[in-house]
Motif scaffolding. Structure first.
Motif, mmCIF file in Angstrom:
data_model
loop_
_atom_site.group_PDB
_atom_site.id
_atom_site.type_symbol
_atom_site.label_atom_id
_atom_site.label_comp_id
_atom_site.label_asym_id
_atom_site.label_seq_id
_atom_site.Cartn_x
_atom_site.Cartn_y
_atom_site.Cartn_z
ATOM 1 N N MET A 37 0.867 -1.142 0.127
ATOM 2 C CA MET A 37 0.116 -0.054 -0.104
ATOM 3 C C MET A 37 0.818 1.221 -0.073
ATOM 4 S SD MET A 37 -3.200 -0.762 2.276
ATOM 5 C CE MET A 37 -2.535 -1.226 3.855
ATOM 6 N N ILE A 42 -0.339 4.875 -0.734
ATOM 7 C CA ILE A 42 -1.576 4.895 0.206
ATOM 8 C C ILE A 42 -1.034 5.058 1.461
ATOM 9 C CG2 ILE A 42 -3.520 3.567 1.120
ATOM 10 C CD1 ILE A 42 -3.634 2.334 -1.717
ATOM 11 N N LYS A 113 -8.369 -7.752 2.127
ATOM 12 C CA LYS A 113 -8.028 -6.705 1.308
ATOM 13 C C LYS A 113 -9.606 -6.049 0.848
ATOM 14 C CE LYS A 113 -4.051 -8.376 -1.136
ATOM 15 N NZ LYS A 113 -3.440 -8.869 -2.350
ATOM 16 N N ASN A 114 -10.665 -6.684 0.959
ATOM 17 C CA ASN A 114 -11.718 -6.047 0.931
ATOM 18 C C ASN A 114 -12.280 -5.019 2.046
ATOM 19 O OD1 ASN A 114 -14.109 -6.798 -1.659
ATOM 20 N ND2 ASN A 114 -12.890 -8.606 -1.086
ATOM 21 N N SER A 117 -10.277 -2.046 1.552
ATOM 22 C CA SER A 117 -10.698 -1.113 0.611
ATOM 23 C C SER A 117 -12.050 -0.498 1.064
ATOM 24 C CB SER A 117 -11.202 -1.999 -0.678
ATOM 25 O OG SER A 117 -10.170 -2.611 -1.345
ATOM 26 N N LYS A 118 -12.806 -1.028 1.917
ATOM 27 C CA LYS A 118 -14.089 -0.443 2.445
ATOM 28 C C LYS A 118 -13.699 0.682 3.196
ATOM 29 C CE LYS A 118 -18.452 -0.367 4.249
ATOM 30 N NZ LYS A 118 -18.619 1.101 4.591
ATOM 31 N N TYR A 120 -10.873 2.426 2.953
ATOM 32 C CA TYR A 120 -10.180 3.378 2.383
ATOM 33 C C TYR A 120 -11.277 4.202 1.587
ATOM 34 C CZ TYR A 120 -7.074 5.586 -1.344
ATOM 35 O OH TYR A 120 -6.335 6.460 -2.259
ATOM 36 N N CYS A 121 -12.396 3.525 1.100
ATOM 37 C CA CYS A 121 -13.399 4.142 0.366
ATOM 38 C C CYS A 121 -14.160 5.151 1.303
ATOM 39 C CB CYS A 121 -14.429 3.170 -0.196
ATOM 40 S SG CYS A 121 -13.579 2.594 -1.631
ATOM 41 N N GLN A 124 -12.248 8.361 1.634
ATOM 42 C CA GLN A 124 -12.146 8.974 0.861
ATOM 43 C C GLN A 124 -13.397 9.871 0.502
ATOM 44 O OE1 GLN A 124 -9.372 9.953 -1.019
ATOM 45 N NE2 GLN A 124 -8.423 8.764 -0.009
#
Length: 129
Positions: A37, A42, A113-114, A117-118, A120-121, A124
């Protein structure tokens, strides 16, 4: 920033089919993931803590809570994705959604990883520009 904290008791993983045999291997996996990352720009960090519990936290939230609201859809190859009538790939082992929740070391890579991602989203989406 993505903060990944792995709390482990140091107890041995007695589940024979665990994806990672011990806390050291899990820690190595998480360090490598954070390195990837960071390499992708990231902002992230990893902390390993010896504790009474065995759990993975992402930005202070247990990964089990993060995954609770997600629907993981496995990628399935299209019928003729290779354009040939040859043999199809064979998948051996457990499905990515199956894991022994008594051992966080058994959590599949795709679920980690999911969850990242959740988070991180969500970061953002809540970011003020």
């Amino acid at each position: 920033m993505i903060d990944i904290e792995y709390r482990h008791s140091g107890r041995p993983v007695t589940y024979r089919e665990s994806r990672r045999p011990d806390w050291q291997e899990t820690e190595r996996y998480l360090r490598d993931l954070v390195f990837e990352m960071q390499f992708a720009d990231i902002s992230s960090k990893y902390v390993g803590v010896e504790s009474d519990e065995d759990m993975l936290y992402i930005n202070g939230k247990p990964i089990t809570d993060i995954l609770e609201g997600l629907t993981i859809v496995p990628l399935m190859p299209e019928e003729d994705s290779c354009g040939c009538d040859g043999p199809r790939p064979i998948i051996v082992g457990r499905a990515d959604s199956e894991w022994n929740r008594d051992f966080i070391e058994d959590i599949p890579d795709v679920l980690v990883k999911n969850a990242i991602s959740k988070v991180y989203c969500d970061i953002q989406r809540n970011r003020v520009m």
